[in-house]
Design a protein around this motif. Structure first.
Motif, PDB file in Angstrom:
ATOM      1  N   SER A   1      -8.693   4.585   3.298  1.00 35.98           N
ATOM      2  CA  SER A   1      -7.358   3.997   3.196  1.00 35.98           C
ATOM      3  C   SER A   1      -6.355   5.063   2.787  1.00 35.98           C
ATOM      4  O   SER A   1      -6.672   6.010   2.085  1.00 35.98           O
TER       5      SER A   1
ATOM      6  N   ASN B   1      -3.154   6.658   0.888  1.00 28.33           N
ATOM      7  CA  ASN B   1      -2.574   6.523  -0.457  1.00 28.33           C
ATOM      8  C   ASN B   1      -1.144   6.052  -0.297  1.00 28.33           C
ATOM      9  O   ASN B   1      -0.305   6.756   0.229  1.00 28.33           O
TER      10      ASN B   1
ATOM     11  N   GLU C   1       3.099   2.918  -4.726  1.00 25.26           N
ATOM     12  CA  GLU C   1       3.520   1.559  -5.079  1.00 25.26           C
ATOM     13  C   GLU C   1       4.573   1.647  -6.182  1.00 25.26           C
ATOM     14  O   GLU C   1       4.328   2.210  -7.234  1.00 25.26           O
TER      15      GLU C   1
ATOM     16  N   ASN D   1       3.982  -1.791 -10.304  1.00 20.30           N
ATOM     17  CA  ASN D   1       2.588  -1.804 -10.729  1.00 20.30           C
ATOM     18  C   ASN D   1       1.980  -3.203 -10.678  1.00 20.30           C
ATOM     19  O   ASN D   1       0.801  -3.367 -10.388  1.00 20.30           O
TER      20      ASN D   1
ATOM     21  N   HIS E   1       0.989  -3.911  -7.207  1.00 22.72           N
ATOM     22  CA  HIS E   1      -0.198  -3.112  -6.900  1.00 22.72           C
ATOM     23  C   HIS E   1      -1.445  -3.756  -7.509  1.00 22.72           C
ATOM     24  O   HIS E   1      -2.503  -3.797  -6.883  1.00 22.72           O
ATOM     25  N   LEU E   2      -1.326  -4.253  -8.731  1.00 21.88           N
ATOM     26  CA  LEU E   2      -2.450  -4.911  -9.393  1.00 21.88           C
ATOM     27  C   LEU E   2      -2.870  -6.168  -8.626  1.00 21.88           C
ATOM     28  O   LEU E   2      -4.063  -6.395  -8.394  1.00 21.88           O
TER      29      LEU E   2
ATOM     30  N   GLU F   1      -2.384  -6.810  -5.474  1.00 27.62           N
ATOM     31  CA  GLU F   1      -2.984  -6.382  -4.208  1.00 27.62           C
ATOM     32  C   GLU F   1      -4.415  -5.902  -4.433  1.00 27.62           C
ATOM     33  O   GLU F   1      -5.310  -6.202  -3.654  1.00 27.62           O
ATOM     34  N   SER F   2      -4.624  -5.207  -5.529  1.00 30.14           N
ATOM     35  CA  SER F   2      -5.970  -4.736  -5.873  1.00 30.14           C
ATOM     36  C   SER F   2      -6.910  -5.913  -6.142  1.00 30.14           C
ATOM     37  O   SER F   2      -8.063  -5.919  -5.703  1.00 30.14           O
ATOM     38  N   GLN F   3      -6.406  -6.900  -6.857  1.00 35.61           N
ATOM     39  CA  GLN F   3      -7.208  -8.089  -7.132  1.00 35.61           C
ATOM     40  C   GLN F   3      -7.569  -8.814  -5.839  1.00 35.61           C
ATOM     41  O   GLN F   3      -8.711  -9.236  -5.654  1.00 35.61           O
TER      42      GLN F   3
ATOM     43  N   ASP G   1      -7.745  -7.482  -2.886  1.00 37.16           N
ATOM     44  CA  ASP G   1      -8.684  -6.623  -2.165  1.00 37.16           C
ATOM     45  C   ASP G   1     -10.106  -6.817  -2.695  1.00 37.16           C
ATOM     46  O   ASP G   1     -11.050  -6.967  -1.918  1.00 37.16           O
ATOM     47  N   HIS G   2     -10.259  -6.836  -4.018  1.00 39.25           N
ATOM     48  CA  HIS G   2     -11.576  -7.079  -4.627  1.00 39.25           C
ATOM     49  C   HIS G   2     -12.100  -8.455  -4.225  1.00 39.25           C
ATOM     50  O   HIS G   2     -13.291  -8.613  -3.922  1.00 39.25           O
TER      51      HIS G   2
ATOM     52  N   TYR H   1     -15.388  -5.407 -11.464  1.00 42.89           N
ATOM     53  CA  TYR H   1     -14.099  -6.047 -11.710  1.00 42.89           C
ATOM     54  C   TYR H   1     -14.353  -7.333 -12.439  1.00 42.89           C
ATOM     55  O   TYR H   1     -14.344  -8.417 -11.882  1.00 42.89           O
TER      56      TYR H   1
END
Length: 167
Positions: A87, A89, A92, A95, A98-99, A101-103, A105-106, A165
């Motif tokens: 992916s 870089n 963002e 934050n 971004h968090l 989106e990360s959640q 994604d997980h 996570y």
């Protein structure tokens, strides 16, 4: 014929979020997700004449989308030269975004590790489909749908936990 096409396109446009969710649940990469999205739309169009209005369009669309995703996934697993594209870089600014989106994604990566029935049940739950409707769509009883949903949630929690996570 034009009216039928326009009606189909309007319905797809109003429910495209469902198709994006199914694509994300079943495929890892953006390219594969887009391929699956297109395949689902093609299958929906091919079978559009079979939609008789006996259920809501979105319910019928769920069934076609999930069945198409399962078949597509089987085809993808047969490919030998499967590799992940790193992916990019992306800088963002926010934050919190971004968090989130990360959640997500997980979450989607965890869902991809579930079997096809559990994926479908989680998907239906995310769409707010009742236990009764889940059972009807999958050909199981309402009680069985409830039990399978609880088990799928537990599996999902365990997968997410094992991904590092934790809750």
């Amino acid at each position: 014929m034009r009216d039928k096409e326009q009606e189909f396109l309007t319905r797809i446009e109003s429910h495209k979020g469902i198709l994006h969710k199914v694509s994300k649940m079943y495929m890892d990469t953006t390219d594969d997700q887009q391929d699956l999205f297109q395949e689902i739309v093609c299958q929906l169009w091919k079978s559009y004449d079979s939609f008789k209005g006996e259920s809501q369009f979105s319910t019928w669309m769920y069934r076609v989308a999930i069945n198409t995703a399962i078949v597509f996934l089987k085809k993808e697993k047969r490919k030998i030269d499967k590799y992940e594209i790193p992916s990019e870089n992306i800088k963002e600014e926010d934050n919190e975004a971004h968090l989130k989106e990360s959640q997500l994604d997980h979450f989607y990566k965890a869902v991809q590790k579930l079997d096809k029935i559990d994926k479908a049940i989680i998907f239906y739950q995310l769409q707010g489909v009742s236990h009764r409707e889940i059972g009807e769509n999958l050909g199981i009883s309402e009680v069985n749908a409830r039990v399978k949903l609880n088990r799928a949630k537990e599996k999902l929690k365990e997968i997410i936990k094992n991904q590092g996570y934790g809750f």
